[in-house]
Every structure is written in structure tokens, then in C-alpha cells.
Scaffold this motif. Structure first.
Motif, PDB file in Angstrom:
ATOM      1  N   GLU A   1      -5.559  -3.267   7.751  1.00  0.00           N
ATOM      2  CA  GLU A   1      -5.646  -2.692   6.585  1.00  0.00           C
ATOM      3  C   GLU A   1      -6.730  -2.823   5.723  1.00  0.00           C
ATOM      4  OE1 GLU A   1      -0.836  -2.661   5.380  1.00  0.00           O
ATOM      5  OE2 GLU A   1      -2.084  -4.511   4.758  1.00  0.00           O
TER       6      GLU A   1
ATOM      7  N   SER B   1      -2.716  -8.087   2.435  1.00  0.00           N
ATOM      8  CA  SER B   1      -2.763  -7.060   3.506  1.00  0.00           C
ATOM      9  C   SER B   1      -3.271  -7.769   4.785  1.00  0.00           C
ATOM     10  CB  SER B   1      -4.408  -6.164   2.761  1.00  0.00           C
ATOM     11  OG  SER B   1      -3.739  -5.658   1.559  1.00  0.00           O
TER      12      SER B   1
ATOM     13  N   HIS C   1       0.839  -1.224  -0.062  1.00  0.00           N
ATOM     14  CA  HIS C   1       0.155   0.077  -0.026  1.00  0.00           C
ATOM     15  C   HIS C   1       0.715   1.275  -0.010  1.00  0.00           C
ATOM     16  CE1 HIS C   1      -3.668  -2.474   0.498  1.00  0.00           C
ATOM     17  NE2 HIS C   1      -3.210  -2.918   1.610  1.00  0.00           N
TER      18      HIS C   1
END
Length: 449
Positions: A298, A294, A13
């Protein structure tokens, strides 16, 4: 859509958030660099074919020099924003690729103006297909930010070379001859289009840039993952609304006819989006199925941002058509000022809230600004057009959405499986539309005649 999610999952990210911020800044600056010449050229060539022969010797070098100028502006402004070293290099390569893409779109405008839509569509697919192949080829060796930016640059450059060769073959080689009288007249005619593009470009892109600068690259990545689904769903609006734009414009000066169009369009625009918004509010987490790398925290942050952004989509579903009515009936100026005001409000809210609350604050600020703009649309329509706002229809649509949400909640408690819930809610939604009078049997029978 799927490709970007794949890349973000592999990059992480933070890295993708950095790319998103760089890309959105290049989009903002590039929206000015075109200065509206692409739209103007397509319009002029379609109306007057000889425009191509007379003005292209000036347009081609003019756009080239503008691209170089705005690339320098893009890099210089990026440095002022705090991008240095390797990140500034990535900004330069991303910006150069985007400006080449813009030049490609300008050349494609000649194909569109000559009604060569199949050729234009094939070229549009070429870049995306090539990028897909390059990204898939990178998976075995590992996708990094540098490699992804490079792959995009290769796909863009290859498409430009193919298109330039095709245009030269179809229309002959153009000898560059920059005539300042032609250049000045073109820029004067295209500048209003450039200003409108800039206003709307800022309104859509400034959040991700500010997130990366004021919060963190990771927060920008979370927001980008959520906003990607907004872009997908909003394509329905950008497909349908231009049809009503043409019809509203044709009925200029006929408030009664415009009112009938508005009352019909309110349902056509809103109904399909109600179901998707309700689905996301209850099962938005399933849209992030690709993010296998993730963490739970998140995914929760992305899902929360997504749900707030889809309330924003819901507001658009109800009130975007009022903007279409205004801009199609010579009220572009107040609409532009309204959008500019929302940009100012958004930037102000971002400055205060993004450092502390990140992606969720960006989504909430976007929602508040959309509510502000939509209220302005309603006020302008009631004051300037003579068209009556269909409050009864809006009320029935809100009732239908509330009932649909109730069905989703009940099925979620009973079944706890997103696919079964979606199917059951879809069937119930059909009954709700007839039960609330939004869709009538008589209207369906009339359409079959």
C-alpha cells in the motif's frame, strides 16, 4: 493535512476512499449550487456598502432555497451513481455539511467586504480547531467513518451558528424578503463566475470519484493520500499567482511591461517548487510517515502515485503563470475551453485505464492533461498577447532541476539518509541557481537598496 492523514490511517484506505469520493462529489455539485453569489456579493459589498441593505433580504433566502434544491440534486445524482443505503445517508450528511459550510463562507464574505479580516480569520480557524478536538476525542473510542462524518457535521454547524449570531449582532437582523427582480439580476450577474468555478472544480475533483466507482475505494484512498501533498504544495502557487494576476491586469495593453513581469515571475513561481519536486522524486516515501497501519504494498502504491503527481506539480511550476497572464488580460473564455477540453480527455482516459491500473493511472492521466493544458497556454500566449515566452529562462530552470536531481541521486548513494540528503541538496541548489544564472548577485544587491 496531518489530521486527514491520521484519520485515513485509523479508518483504513477503503473507508477513507469512500469518504473522499462522497466528499468530492458533494464539492462538484456544491460548486454549482452557489451560482457565483458569494464572489459577487463580496465584490459588490466592497464597492457599494448599501448593496448589503438592499439585496441581503433577497440573497439570504435565495441561497437557502438553492442549498435545499442542490442537496436534492446531490442525493439524487449520488443514487444514480450507485450509492445506496447507508452510503447514501453518509452522502446526504456530507453534502448538507458542505452546503452549510458554503453558506458560512457566504456570510464571511460580508466580514471580508467590511475589512474585518481578523474576525474572518478567527472564524476560519474555529471550524478546523473544533474538528481537531473532536477527532482527538474519538481516538480512545475508535474513529469510524460514521463518527468522522458526524464530527465534521458538528464542527460545521457550530461554526455557522457562531457566525450567524456575530453577523446579526454587527449588522442587525435581516428580514427575509425574496424579490424576484433582485434574484434574477443577481443570478444573471453571478452565473459566469459559477461556470468558471464548475469547470475548475470538475478538473480537480473528478479523479477520486471515478477511482472509487471504476476501480475500488482502496485505490481512491491511495490517491487521496498522495494528492493531499499536492494540495499542500500547490498552496504556494495559489498564494503567489494572484499577485501577478493583479500586476498583469494593471499592465493590460502593455506587452513589454507584461513580458518583464512574466520573465521575472517565471523564476519566482518555479524555483521554490523545483527543490520540493526533486525531493519527492527521490524520497517521497518519507511523507507517509503517519501510515503505520499500511502494508508495504500500500505504501508503495501511494508513493508511486505521489511521484507521478509531483511531476504534474513540476509542470504547473513552469506553466501555471501563463494561465494567470491569459485570465488577467481578458482571455478567460479560451482558457475555460482549454480546461474543459482537458476534463474531457481526463474522463476518457479514466474510463479506459482506471479499472485496470487504479491510482497510478489517475495520477498519470492527470499529468497528461496538465501537459495538454500547459501546451495550450503557451500557444495562446504566443498567439494572442504579444508577449515573448522566455525560453532561455525555462531552459536554465530545466538545467538547474536536472543538476539538482543529480545531486540528490549522488547523496542518496553516499549517505542514504533523507534529512542529510535534503540539507546537502539544498545547499547545492543555492550554488546551482547562481551557477546557471537564474539568480544573480546584482539582482540581490538591487533588492537591498
Amino acid at each position: 493535512m496531518v489530521l486527514e492523514s491520521l484519520v485515513q490511517d485509523r479508518l483504513g484506505h477503503a473507508a477513507f476512499g469512500t469518504f473522499t469520493a462522497l466528499f468530492n462529489w458533494t464539492l462538484i455539485v456544491a460548486s454549482v449550487s452557489d451560482l457565483g453569489t458569494t464572489q459577487l456579493t463580496t465584490k459588490r459589498v466592497a464597492a457599494t456598502p448599501e448593496f448589503l441593505t438592499e439585496y441581503f433580504p433577497t440573497l439570504l433566502p435565495l441561497k437557502g432555497w438553492l442549498s435545499v434544491l442542490f442537496l436534492l440534486v446531490m442525493v439524487g445524482s449520488g443514487w444514480l451513481l450507485g450509492y445506496h443505503g447507508h452510503t447514501l445517508t453518509l452522502l446526504t450528511l456530507t453534502g448538507a455539511s458542505l452546503l452549510v459550510t458554503q453558506y458560512t463562507q457566504f456570510l464571511r464574505g460580508t466580514l471580508q467586504a467590511h475589512q474585518r479580516f481578523n474576525t474572518d480569520a478567527m472564524l476560519s480557524v474555529l471550524e478546523k480547531a473544533l474538528l481537531l478536538v473532536l477527532v482527538l476525542a474519538l481516538i480512545p473510542v475508535g474513529i469510524t467513518l460514521d463518527r468522522y462524518v458526524g464530527a465534521r457535521a458538528v464542527a460545521v454547524l457550530f461554526t455557522f451558528v457562531v457566525l450567524y449570531g456575530l453577523v446579526t449582532r454587527l449588522y442587525g437582523r435581516v428580514r427575509y424578503k425574496l424579490r424576484w427582480d433582485h434574484a434574477s439580476s443577481l443570478l444573471r450577474a453571478s452565473l459566469p463566475l459559477a461556470l468558471i468555478t464548475l469547470v475548475y472544480g470538475l478538473n480537480e475533483r473528478v479523479d477520486m470519484l471515478m477511482l472509487e466507482r471504476l476501480a475500488s475505494p482502496s485505490e481512491a484512498g491511495y490517491y487521496a493520500a498522495a494528492y493531499r501533498w499536492v494540495d499542500v504544495l500547490m498552496m504556494y502557487l495559489w498564494t503567489v499567482l494572484p499577485l501577478f494576476f493583479a500586476k498583469f491586469a494593471y499592465a493590460t495593453g502593455k506587452p513589454k511591461e507584461q513580458q518583464e513581469l512574466l520573465w521575472f515571475g517565471q523564476r519566482v513561481v518555479t524555483v521554490p517548487l523545483l527543490f520540493m519536486c526533486a525531493f519527492v522524486l527521490f524520497r517521497g516515501e518519507v511523507l507517509f510517515w503517519q501510515f503505520t497501519h499500511s502494508t508495504a504494498a500500500e505504501l508503495e502504491q501511494m508513493t508511486r502515485s505521489l511521484k507521478i503527481l509531483f511531476v504534474n506539480v513540476l509542470v504547473h511550476a513552469f506553466f501555471a503563470i501563463y494561465s494567470t497572464l491569459l485570465t488577467s488580460t481578458n482571455h478567460e473564455k479560451p482558457v475555460s475551453w482549454l480546461v474543459a477540453g482537458s476534463i474531457g480527455l481526463n474522463v476518457l482516459l479514466n474510463v479506459f485505464l482506471l479499472p485496470r491500473y487504479g491510482a497510478v493511472a489517475a495520477a498519470l492521466n492527470t499529468l497528461l492533461c496538465v501537459v495538454f493544458v500547459s501546451g495550450g497556454y503557451l500557444w495562446l500566449v504566443s498567439r494572442r498577447t504579444g508577449v515573448i515566452i522566455p525560453w532561455g529562462t525555462i531552459g536554465r530552470l530545466l538545467l538547474a532541476f536536472g543538476l539538482l536531481c543529480g545531486v540528490f541521486w549522488g547523496l542518496q548513494q553516499l549517505l542514504n539518509h533523507w534529512l542529510l540528503e535534503a540539507i546537502g541538496a539544498g545547499l547545492a541548489f543555492i550554488a546551482i541557481l547562481f551557477g546557471t544564472g537564474i539568480v544573480r548577485v546584482a539582482e540581490l544587491k538591487a533588492l537591498r537598496r
